[in-house]
Design an enzyme around this catalytic site. Structure first.
Site, PDB file in Angstrom:
ATOM      1  N   SER A 210      31.192  20.333  99.886  1.00 10.96           N
ATOM      2  CA  SER A 210      32.480  20.215  99.220  1.00 10.96           C
ATOM      3  C   SER A 210      33.583  20.726 100.148  1.00 10.96           C
ATOM      4  CB  SER A 210      32.433  20.947  97.876  1.00 10.96           C
ATOM      5  OG  SER A 210      33.477  20.535  97.040  1.00 10.96           O
ATOM      6  N   GLU A 325      28.626  11.866  91.885  1.00 10.65           N
ATOM      7  CA  GLU A 325      29.397  13.071  92.179  1.00 10.65           C
ATOM      8  C   GLU A 325      30.288  13.512  91.030  1.00 10.65           C
ATOM      9  OE1 GLU A 325      29.547  14.985  94.915  1.00 10.65           O
ATOM     10  OE2 GLU A 325      28.793  13.806  96.593  1.00 10.65           O
ATOM     11  N   HIS A 422      27.898  16.062  91.910  1.00 10.07           N
ATOM     12  CA  HIS A 422      28.351  17.089  92.832  1.00 10.07           C
ATOM     13  C   HIS A 422      27.541  18.349  92.563  1.00 10.07           C
ATOM     14  CE1 HIS A 422      31.349  18.185  95.774  1.00 10.07           C
ATOM     15  NE2 HIS A 422      31.753  19.252  95.091  1.00 10.07           N
TER      16      HIS A 422
END
Length: 518
Positions: A210, A325, A422
């Site tokens: 990230s 994600e 994610h």
């Protein structure tokens, strides 16, 4: 100091956690004593820079004064100042402005042996996150003969504020990017000291997820990071979009936003800002100054422009993103067809109509799926595809993955419905399934063993392949094959490539030139 270490070990023994002091290691700043835990030497809370407090707030990290005797490295230091958490369900960390410390997991030292090193840069949108989060612990990867180092860096306005007055007091006439400078200072510490812990300073891999992966893209093009690492891993993050969509990254605009932020706090000078309690700097207004800055000293060019101009570290690269994600980041339960475009504008700002049109949203069901797809590709998918293509111009190989496996997230947990979202790959690449009491299956454990093996092999050789692992070919061409990490592991086309090509067309129009052209 020995008595202090002993008392700490007794306290741990009383809590049923085994504790044996590891042999002290002499660093360039002084000796540190870690712990021998389950066959590994673990060092927590080693300082790599002076506490960035008082006069050192919004200045480059400074060297640590040398100490005498043996410093106890048995406890994690507080995380850097922040509000909230970097991952839903995470326990909020203890925080402090005095936070520039690193942690290290190492196999026992052996004469003549130097092991590869992974330096992990945590995510959290540059606004939160912690180097001590249990999911990032290196105890499993280190069993694959890799040293794992997790580093802290200043966050939010403390890490990324740009302001004309800060630029004026800087010898380089620039400001911002203090968090990136912290990461560089940690890498410099690794280069100077890692051999003492059994690590090889010539085989250092920077890795992040990230915002940590976005930082990796910045470090790959920063002149200040030259020679500090030899490989890079980036998971779901990079800085490759046109600056026309992110003008706040440019120094002049970042300074303007910083001046507005300072005014919102009622401060009219940098000196007044340095007197404010650190907690006051973490409010909602800090969001406008919580990102890297394109400025002459640390980040002279955006990663995209640096790659196009050939001004980047040509090192082996392992990168990718996850198939779903956005499921962990965006609540789409209230998304409707008639509010699709307005909802996106409220979330990320106005987008070119062609991007919105690429995701059908005539019905509410289509709108919900379209929102998830657009957020996935806008935030992560296109950046990783762009990065993989740009890096192919060099000589070093690129290994590109798509993580599509769905962990057994419980239906009654904060993770419900995430799927291959994610964060989802982190449990597998760190081989930390046992940190969560979920209904793990044999396929989960097999994937965790293989992914952690790929990551460790890559750190060792710059190639993820090794004995017992399905072969992972390097990525070739814009439509090359990617490693599909799931059950089973396979090779396949770039996911959602038709959507990603729409981004290419729109972004090329904004730049006024085709993708990859200088």
């Amino acid at each position: 100091m020995k008595k202090m270490v002993g008392r700490w070990c007794v306290a741990l023994l009383l809590s049923a956690w085994s504790c044996v002091q590891a042999a002290p290691v002499m660093t360039g700043d002084g000796a540190v004593a870690g712990r021998r835990e389950a066959g590994l030497d673990v060092y927590r809370g080693i300082p790599f820079a002076l506490p960035p407090v008082g006069q050192w707030r919004w200045r480059p990290p400074q060297p640590v004064p040398a100490w005498r005797g043996v410093r106890d490295a048995g406890r994690f230091a507080p995380a850097c100042m922040q509000q909230g958490v970097s991952m839903p369900g995470e326990t909020p960390p203890e925080v402090s402005e005095d936070c520039l410390y690193l942690n290290l997991w190492a196999p026992p030292r052996r004469a003549g042996r130097r092991l590869p090193v992974i330096v992990w840069i945590h995510g959290g949108g540059y606004a939160n996150g912690s180097a001590s989060m249990p999911l990032y612990h290196g105890d499993r990867l280190a069993r694959r003969d890799v040293l794992v180092v997790t580093v802290a860096y200043r966050l939010g306005a403390l890490g990324f504020l740009a302001h004309p007055a800060l630029s004026a007091e800087s010898p380089q006439q620039t400001s911002g990017n203090y968090g990136l400078m912290d990461q560089i200072a940690a890498l410099e510490w690794v280069r100077r000291n890692i051999a003492a812990f059994g690590g090889d300073p010539r085989r250092v891999t920077i890795a992040g997820q990230s915002a940590g992966a976005m930082a990796v893209s910045a470090l790959l093009v920063s002149p200040r990071a030259q020679g500090l690492f030899q490989r890079a891993i980036a998971q779901s993050g990079g800085i490759f979009e046109p600056l026309q969509l992110a003008p706040g990254y440019l120094l002049a605009n970042a300074e303007r936003d910083g001046a507005s932020y300072m005014s919102s706090l009622g401060a009219d000078t940098v000196e007044a800002m340095r007197m404010l309690p650190a907690g006051r700097l973490m409010g909602a207004g800090a969001g406008a100054v919580t990102h890297p800055v394109i400025e002459p000293h640390v980040l002279p060019l955006s990663p995209y422009e640096a790659y196009v101009q050939g001004r980047y570290r040509d090192v082996p690269l392992l990168l990718g993103s996850n198939a779903e994600e956005a499921r962990a980041l965006v609540d789409v339960t209230a998304v409707r067809a008639d509010t699709f475009e307005a909802g996106i504008a409220a979330s990320v700002g106005a987008l070119p109509p062609a991007l919105l049109a690429a995701y059908p949203h005539a019905t509410d069901d289509e709108a919900r799926e379209g929102r998830l797809g657009l957020e996935r590709d806008l935030r992560f998918g296109w950046d990783m595809w762009a990065w993989a293509r740009l890096a192919q111009a060099g000589r070093a190989p690129v290994y590109y993955y798509s993580f599509g496996h769905r962990p057994p997230f419980p239906a009654d947990s904060v993770h419900a419905g995430w799927g291959a979202s994610h964060y989802a790959e982190l449990w597998y690449m760190f081989d930390h399934l046992d940190q969560a009491p979920w209904a793990w299956r044999g396929a989960d454990r097999k994937l965790a063993a293989r992914m952690s093996g790929y990551w460790a092999n890559f750190a060792a050789t710059g190639d993820p392949n090794g004995r017992g692992l399905p072969r992972w070919p390097a990525f070739r061409g814009a439509a090359g094959k990617v490693r599909l990490l799931g059950d089973p592991i396979a090779s396949g086309p770039v996911p959602a490539i038709d959507h990603l090509r729409v981004f290419d067309t729109v972004y090329s129009s904004l730049r006024g030139k085709a993708f990859g052209l200088p």
